[in-house]
Scaffold this active site. Sequence first.
Site, PDB file in Angstrom:
ATOM      1  N   ASP A  40       0.872  -1.267   0.018  1.00  0.00           N
ATOM      2  CA  ASP A  40       0.009   0.036  -0.036  1.00  0.00           C
ATOM      3  C   ASP A  40       1.064   1.173   0.046  1.00  0.00           C
ATOM      4  OD1 ASP A  40      -2.266  -1.594   0.050  1.00  0.00           O
ATOM      5  OD2 ASP A  40      -2.484  -1.409   2.365  1.00  0.00           O
ATOM      6  N   ASP A  82      -7.102   2.210   7.401  1.00  0.00           N
ATOM      7  CA  ASP A  82      -5.817   2.752   7.716  1.00  0.00           C
ATOM      8  C   ASP A  82      -6.187   4.185   8.084  1.00  0.00           C
ATOM      9  OD1 ASP A  82      -5.941   4.048   5.302  1.00  0.00           O
ATOM     10  OD2 ASP A  82      -4.472   2.643   4.590  1.00  0.00           O
ATOM     11  N   ARG A 182      -4.684  -4.850   7.256  1.00  0.00           N
ATOM     12  CA  ARG A 182      -5.898  -4.023   7.548  1.00  0.00           C
ATOM     13  C   ARG A 182      -6.987  -4.756   7.998  1.00  0.00           C
ATOM     14  NH1 ARG A 182      -7.037  -0.940   2.665  1.00  0.00           N
ATOM     15  NH2 ARG A 182      -5.740  -2.305   1.342  1.00  0.00           N
TER      16      ARG A 182
END
Length: 315
Positions: A40, A82, A182
């Site tokens: 990410d 996040d 996540r």
Amino acid sequence: MQIDGLIAVNKPAGMVSKDVSRWLTRRIGKVKLGHVGTLDPAAAGVLPILLGRATRLQDFLLDMPKSYEFDVAFGIETDTLDQDGKVISESSWDHVSESALQQAIRSFIGEIEQVPPLFSAVKYKGKPLYDYARGDSAKNSADSVPLEELKRRVTVTDFEMLRFKPGSGTFRITCSKGTYVRSLVRDLAYAVDSCATLTRLVRTQAAGIAIEDSVTLESIDLDLSRFSDLVVPISDIRMNLSDYSCSDHSIVSRLRNGQKVILGQEQFERCLKNVKEGDPGDLVLLIDDSGIAFGVGCVRRHESGPVELVMKRGL
């Protein structure tokens, strides 16, 4: 100049994985590149980059476990799971204790089911989920995605809490490909009757390379003339494959030409090098007498003794 091998970059947070490949291309020229496992943009850590012929090993390396260290803030959940997302839920966190988390962690070790984040590259009807998350019509909206139906099975081999203080914690995990940290953070928080969001993520190992052995973009930039020295040759890439090191030119030639080779059990075992613990032995890295890897071979053993060896993928 042809460069074949792997360089493990320590990707900085805030950079898209593909941008690392573009950054390298601008400095070393046009060369075939591929990265092993996307990170990410907000994540940092080990991003293995394959160059030249080594790109043909990408799927073998993707199958290897990955390790992460991450921070969690309890009591708040965002749409992206996040800290870059919008807050969609808040809950109390003062009841979340170290002992409760330790107990919950144990339930996530082994094979588990995960619902992927809506903001992810997982595809539904041919489109990545983040397209639906950002959709501006009912047909392409997040509500049209049956997330529960997109559950996937992943494996967590190690999960531990490194630090805890009220409202937050630091964790370390080793897991299979396809695991979303996540999602794990979300599910861990639900298991202790709270919600949470990921605030920091660092990949500490991928493709058998630890973060201590990765290189920063700044260190690459310091002396581009030494770039090839930073590249791990194909024959030294740490795959879960034993090496079949062959000095017989006729066997090497036949394998290169896609022909099946029949070997005696003793003859075959004599040429196996760097045998990996737990390696099932059905695939081997083929290496010629110059120490150059030229392919991945498929092995078939017969009860009567002979071993069949054939090229599965050339390099």
